[in-house]
Design a protein around this motif. Structure first.
Motif, PDB file in Angstrom:
ATOM      1  N   TYR A   1      44.968  32.624  30.378  1.00  0.00           N
ATOM      2  CA  TYR A   1      45.757  33.850  30.482  1.00  0.00           C
ATOM      3  C   TYR A   1      46.096  34.503  29.140  1.00  0.00           C
ATOM      4  O   TYR A   1      46.465  35.678  29.112  1.00  0.00           O
TER       5      TYR A   1
ATOM      6  N   TYR B   1      49.435  34.866  35.543  1.00  0.00           N
ATOM      7  CA  TYR B   1      48.651  33.647  35.704  1.00  0.00           C
ATOM      8  C   TYR B   1      49.383  32.618  36.564  1.00  0.00           C
ATOM      9  O   TYR B   1      48.814  32.051  37.497  1.00  0.00           O
TER      10      TYR B   1
ATOM     11  N   TYR C   1      50.003  34.264  40.252  1.00  0.00           N
ATOM     12  CA  TYR C   1      48.883  34.828  41.020  1.00  0.00           C
ATOM     13  C   TYR C   1      47.497  34.354  40.573  1.00  0.00           C
ATOM     14  O   TYR C   1      46.499  34.767  41.165  1.00  0.00           O
TER      15      TYR C   1
ATOM     16  N   ILE D   1      45.909  35.221  37.870  1.00  0.00           N
ATOM     17  CA  ILE D   1      45.197  36.370  37.283  1.00  0.00           C
ATOM     18  C   ILE D   1      45.244  36.279  35.758  1.00  0.00           C
ATOM     19  O   ILE D   1      46.285  35.978  35.178  1.00  0.00           O
ATOM     20  N   ASN D   2      44.119  36.593  35.106  1.00  0.00           N
ATOM     21  CA  ASN D   2      44.060  36.684  33.646  1.00  0.00           C
ATOM     22  C   ASN D   2      44.081  38.170  33.266  1.00  0.00           C
ATOM     23  O   ASN D   2      43.042  38.836  33.312  1.00  0.00           O
TER      24      ASN D   2
END
Length: 150
Positions: free
Chosen positions: A32, A133, A136, A138-139
């Protein structure tokens, strides 16, 4: 003249231990924020952080680690300042953690103001990326700074 100090916070819907591990373990942090770390953040060690948008690595000297509550490190930040960063993790509940980050203090001159602008935005980006990160997977940084590559 008063010194400049960055202070920023964010609440994350994850356990204190999960957030601590996301900050100190290189495999998680590279998911991340950084592209690579030479090792885990352990007291007394120096690790190298590499960012995808920068050609050089940055030495991070780990001053204190108190799992799962606190990490303090020193690094050579923007504008050539050597600064201390403290990250404090406060347990709100079993699945809520308040992350508090402080960096500084730097003289309030022209170079210090430039440092403050760059690093305060950088640390808010760090916290936003950490939240995305940990909550969720997500990066947010993936591809975000490709324009900076030389």
């Amino acid at each position: 003249m008063e010194a400049l100090e960055i202070k920023t916070n964010i609440q994350i819907a994850r356990s204190q231990r999960w957030v601590f591990d996301a900050i100190t373990e290189p495999e998680k942090m590279s998911s991340y924020f950084i592209s690579h770390a030479s090792g885990r953040m352990e007291e007394g060690q120096t690790v190298l952080w590499t960012f995808s948008e920068a050609p050089e690595s940055f030495p991070v000297r780990i001053l204190m680690v108190k799992p799962p509550k606190n990490v303090i490190f020193e690094w050579d930040g923007a504008e050539g300042y050597k600064t201390t960063v403290e990250i404090v993790l406060e347990k709100i509940s079993d699945n809520q953690t308040l992350v508090k980050l402080t960096e500084g203090k730097i003289e309030a001159n022209e170079a210090g103001i430039k440092w403050y602008g760059e690093n305060s935005g950088g640390w808010m980006n760090f916290l936003d990326c950490l939240k995305a990160y940990t909550e969720y997977g997500i990066n947010l940084r993936k591809g975000a700074f490709d324009f900076m590559k030389k």
